[in-house]
Design an enzyme around this catalytic site. Structure first.
Site, PDB file in Angstrom:
ATOM      1  N   HIS A 493       0.856  -1.201   0.000  1.00 49.01           N
ATOM      2  CA  HIS A 493       0.000   0.000   0.000  1.00 49.01           C
ATOM      3  C   HIS A 493       0.888   1.246   0.000  1.00 49.01           C
ATOM      4  O   HIS A 493       0.673   2.181  -0.777  1.00 49.01           O
ATOM      5  CB  HIS A 493      -0.909  -0.025   1.234  1.00 49.01           C
ATOM      6  CG  HIS A 493      -1.610   1.265   1.529  1.00 49.01           C
ATOM      7  ND1 HIS A 493      -2.944   1.478   1.236  1.00 49.01           N
ATOM      8  CD2 HIS A 493      -1.178   2.410   2.110  1.00 49.01           C
ATOM      9  CE1 HIS A 493      -3.289   2.701   1.614  1.00 49.01           C
ATOM     10  NE2 HIS A 493      -2.230   3.286   2.155  1.00 49.01           N
ATOM     11  N   GLU A 494       1.897   1.261   0.882  1.00 49.57           N
ATOM     12  CA  GLU A 494       2.771   2.447   0.957  1.00 49.57           C
ATOM     13  C   GLU A 494       3.592   2.601  -0.327  1.00 49.57           C
ATOM     14  O   GLU A 494       3.791   3.720  -0.808  1.00 49.57           O
ATOM     15  CB  GLU A 494       3.683   2.370   2.189  1.00 49.57           C
ATOM     16  CG  GLU A 494       2.957   2.342   3.530  1.00 49.57           C
ATOM     17  CD  GLU A 494       1.933   3.454   3.730  1.00 49.57           C
ATOM     18  OE1 GLU A 494       2.018   4.495   3.058  1.00 49.57           O
ATOM     19  OE2 GLU A 494       1.024   3.287   4.564  1.00 49.57           O
ATOM     20  N   HIS A 497       1.579   4.266  -2.947  1.00 47.43           N
ATOM     21  CA  HIS A 497       1.408   5.726  -2.835  1.00 47.43           C
ATOM     22  C   HIS A 497       2.385   6.478  -3.749  1.00 47.43           C
ATOM     23  O   HIS A 497       2.129   7.621  -4.117  1.00 47.43           O
ATOM     24  CB  HIS A 497       1.600   6.185  -1.392  1.00 47.43           C
ATOM     25  CG  HIS A 497       0.330   6.156  -0.591  1.00 47.43           C
ATOM     26  ND1 HIS A 497      -0.835   6.761  -1.027  1.00 47.43           N
ATOM     27  CD2 HIS A 497       0.043   5.614   0.622  1.00 47.43           C
ATOM     28  CE1 HIS A 497      -1.781   6.578  -0.112  1.00 47.43           C
ATOM     29  NE2 HIS A 497      -1.284   5.876   0.891  1.00 47.43           N
ATOM     30  N   GLU A 553      -5.957   7.042  -1.266  1.00 49.23           N
ATOM     31  CA  GLU A 553      -5.800   5.871  -0.402  1.00 49.23           C
ATOM     32  C   GLU A 553      -6.387   4.621  -1.051  1.00 49.23           C
ATOM     33  O   GLU A 553      -5.871   3.512  -0.865  1.00 49.23           O
ATOM     34  CB  GLU A 553      -6.453   6.116   0.958  1.00 49.23           C
ATOM     35  CG  GLU A 553      -5.761   7.177   1.794  1.00 49.23           C
ATOM     36  CD  GLU A 553      -4.338   6.799   2.208  1.00 49.23           C
ATOM     37  OE1 GLU A 553      -4.037   5.591   2.309  1.00 49.23           O
ATOM     38  OE2 GLU A 553      -3.525   7.717   2.419  1.00 49.23           O
ATOM     39  N   ASP A 557      -4.616   1.211  -1.779  1.00 52.79           N
ATOM     40  CA  ASP A 557      -5.178  -0.049  -1.270  1.00 52.79           C
ATOM     41  C   ASP A 557      -5.253  -1.119  -2.353  1.00 52.79           C
ATOM     42  O   ASP A 557      -4.844  -2.261  -2.148  1.00 52.79           O
ATOM     43  CB  ASP A 557      -6.601   0.183  -0.724  1.00 52.79           C
ATOM     44  CG  ASP A 557      -6.615   0.465   0.774  1.00 52.79           C
ATOM     45  OD1 ASP A 557      -5.556   0.356   1.411  1.00 52.79           O
ATOM     46  OD2 ASP A 557      -7.695   0.797   1.292  1.00 52.79           O
TER      47      ASP A 557
END
Length: 645
Positions: A493-494, A497, A553, A557
């Site tokens: 997930h990070e 980003h 987000e 995700d």
């Protein structure tokens, strides 16, 4: 749109669900029914349970240290414990009562005109007073080796513009509560009741004037829109009444060529907001904001009073007890010191290396996925892989604590307010001093005891604090499929980003720079638009999800889950059901009505049950694992499933 809508919303009496109809409830329904939100908190669940465990461990350590200083072998930790002890010493604090803040309130009270405010604006900023316009120092988003001046407007009293809507009953109640509490606080420092009431009315009038002008949470979510460079020579002409030149020059001891305007609309309306006619409102607003933001560090009576408003806002039933408050307060101010202590004691170097290797594995999986990507051109793929390879990994806790903490010196004979005021001034000055220094890329955005993780687009780095690296996210007791459904998805997930709607606009060095071909970026925008549409308007807890607010987000995700799934598949003992079940487990969450409403207005994350369900619906493997067909509520037609990375 799928048949599944609000997921868990307010389900207190949830019936057991089938995986085919509601993954989140099938995994968490029984827990959801029994779970009780602690009286001094506004939610409970996966992240919060871990947070509570960390709090318990560290509070025990702080208590022991406070009673026996010889156990502490680190001077920085000693200062943190002294602050804890001081904040917990109710009798000592009550001797000071409201005295420490009076001299600072008097400084605002002594301002007789806009001219006075203008003459003192830089010093007031340096000393931490709220102002209708102020500055901060951050990396230049287009040249992240350098720090520049960012110009900021005033913030609203309530969490978001939506609270001021005529139909928003919560907003009306909260503003009335705020007015009542602010009036009481003013009377507690010596103002007569009618005088206090008048000050609050003036303060609310200024707050109301900000509503049509400030950015909404949805606008703030479009991160790159804060970057609006303006020549300094033009900026200083933007107010007829405030000396904007001295605000900047006196604070940074320099005359910059440019400043970055975070809210152009605010600056364009500055004369309308700040003029002789509005001065009394501004002065009252400064008094009320300053008093309410500092009330909790005066004494217990003041903390309880401002706490009434905070409880109304969060929906928690009671305030933290004094000892818990003292710990959280000290751990907040000495965050990196406490986080590093926690990381070394409860996490250690071996775990640091284990997780680092997991992160590297996820990056290599991501690289494979980028190489096989079917909608990007080769040119953009190569640049994306360069960015991926340059991501800096920060795991557990920093190797070196920031120098600033060595300047925090706690005097237990002084009031808590005076100690904190000194520290805040050191922090402000340190931030201003960064203007003349290169950007520190080693800086950590999160301390080791925080249950969270983050990506910083301006540094192109990812941070995984020690505290998140435990079950249900990660445990040696869990299968590798469960770990990938937990911490694996968080790690990916990070990484994702770096390629969400905001991160995609930054290059491998963290500079805002378009590295895409025009055609590829158009395709990417089309995919993010689908992600907005997938979530926009989903009914949840009596309201609706704002797809634009939560898009970044959600992109992270869906990319994270896809990548974690690919990584999990490489293990010989891969179990797809366990993967999805643990994915849903980490999102278990039960919140107060008030917190849910606030998060739907301001949070860039979707509600936790929707993160569990909708992201699983986007994965083809989920349908095979649980035999989901068109007859089931979790079914989402293949052409409606959104996958980006």
């Amino acid at each position: 749109m799928s048949k599944i809508v609000g997921g868990a919303g307010d389900m207190i009496n949830a019936k057991p669900a089938d995986y085919k109809d509601n993954l989140y409830l099938a995994v968490n329904g029984a827990w959801q029914e029994k779970a009780e939100i602690p009286a001094d908190k506004s939610r409970t669940g996966g992240f919060m349970d871990l947070d509570e465990g960390v709090e318990k461990s560290l509070m025990k350590d702080f208590h022991e240290f406070a009673n026996n200083e010889t156990e502490i072998n680190d001077d920085l930790m000693l200062q943190a414990v002294k602050l804890y002890r001081l904040a917990n010493n109710v009798d000592h604090l009550s001797k000071f009562h409201q005295q420490p803040i009076l001299k600072d309130m008097q400084r605002i009270s002594d301002l007789e005109s806009l001219k006075d405010l203008s003459a003192e604006i830089a010093q007031l900023s340096k000393d931490g007073f709220p102002l209708p316009i102020d500055i901060g120092i951050e990396a230049d988003m287009k040249d992240t080796a350098k720090n520049v001046v960012y110009v900021q407007g005033a913030g609203l009293i309530l969490p978001d513009k939506s609270y001021y809507d005529e139909k928003n009953e919560s907003g009306k109640q909260l503003l009335a509560k705020y007015a009542e509490i602010a009036g009481r606080l003013l009377s507690m420092i010596g103002y007569k009741l009618d005088e206090a009431k008048e000050i609050v009315e003036h303060a609310l009038a200024f707050d109301k004037s900000l509503v049509p002008i400030v950015k909404s949470s949805e606008e703030w979510a479009d991160y790159t829109k804060v970057y609006n460079p303006m020549k300094f020579s033009e900026f200083i002409t933007k107010s007829d009444n405030l000396d904007l030149k001295s605000l900047v020059v006196d604070l940074i001891n320099d005359t910059p060529e440019k400043v970055i305007i975070e809210e152009p609309r605010y600056l364009d309306n500055l004369n309308q907001l700040v003029n002789d006619d509005t001065f009394e409102n501004i002065k009252a607003w400064m008094m009320v904001k300053f008093l309410t933001s500092n009330a909790s560090i005066l004494d217990e009576e003041f903390r309880q009073t401002i706490g009434e408003y905070n409880l109304a806002l969060s929906g928690a039933k009671e305030l933290k007890n004094r000892t818990k408050y003292a710990y959280n307060f000290a751990a907040g101010i000495f965050s990196q010191v406490v986080g590093t202590y926690y990381g070394k004691k409860y996490f250690g170097e071996k775990a640091k290396e284990d997780v680092r290797s997991m992160v590297k594995k996820m990056i290599s999986i991501y690289e494979q996925r980028l190489a096989k990507n079917t909608w990007l051109s080769e040119d953009t793929k190569k640049k994306a892989i360069v960015k991926l390879d340059k991501i800096v990994i920060k795991v557990g806790y920093p190797d070196k604590i920031d120098d600033i903490y060595s300047k925090f010196d706690i005097n237990e004979n002084d009031s808590l307010y005076d100690n904190v005021s000194r520290i805040r001034k050191i922090v402000t000055q340190n931030s201003l001093d960064q203007y003349h220094k290169p950007v520190d890329r080693t800086k950590w955005l999160m301390p080791g005891h925080m249950v969270n993780a983050c990506y910083d687009p301006s540094r192109n780095d990812i941070t995984f604090p020690a505290a998140i690296l435990q079950a249900p996210f990660y445990s040696l007791e869990q299968t590798s499929s469960e770990n990938f459904g937990g911490i694996g998805a968080v790690i990916a997930h990070e990484i994702s980003h770096a390629f969400d709607n905001n991160g995609a606009q930054f290059d491998e060095y963290g500079n805002m720079n378009n590295w895409w071909t025009e055609e590829d970026y158009a395709k990417f925008k089309e995919l993010t638009k689908k992600m907005i549409e997938e979530f926009d308007g989903i009914p949840y807890a009596g309201s609706k999800v704002n797809g634009t607010l939560v898009v970044s987000e959600n992109v992270a995700d869906v990319g994270g889950l896809r990548c974690a799934l690919e990584a999990a598949k490489q293990d010989s003992d891969f179990d797809v059901k366990k993967f999805f079940i643990n994915w849903a487990r980490v999102w278990r969450n039960k919140s107060t009505k008030q917190l849910t409403e606030m998060f739907l207005s301001i949070d860039v994350h979707s509600p936790a049950p929707l993160r569990a369900n909708v992201m699983a619906q986007n994965m083809d493997e989920f349908y095979d694992a649980f035999n989901v067909t068109e007859k089931d509520s979790m079914w989402l037609a293949p052409d409606k499933r959104v996958n980006i990375w």
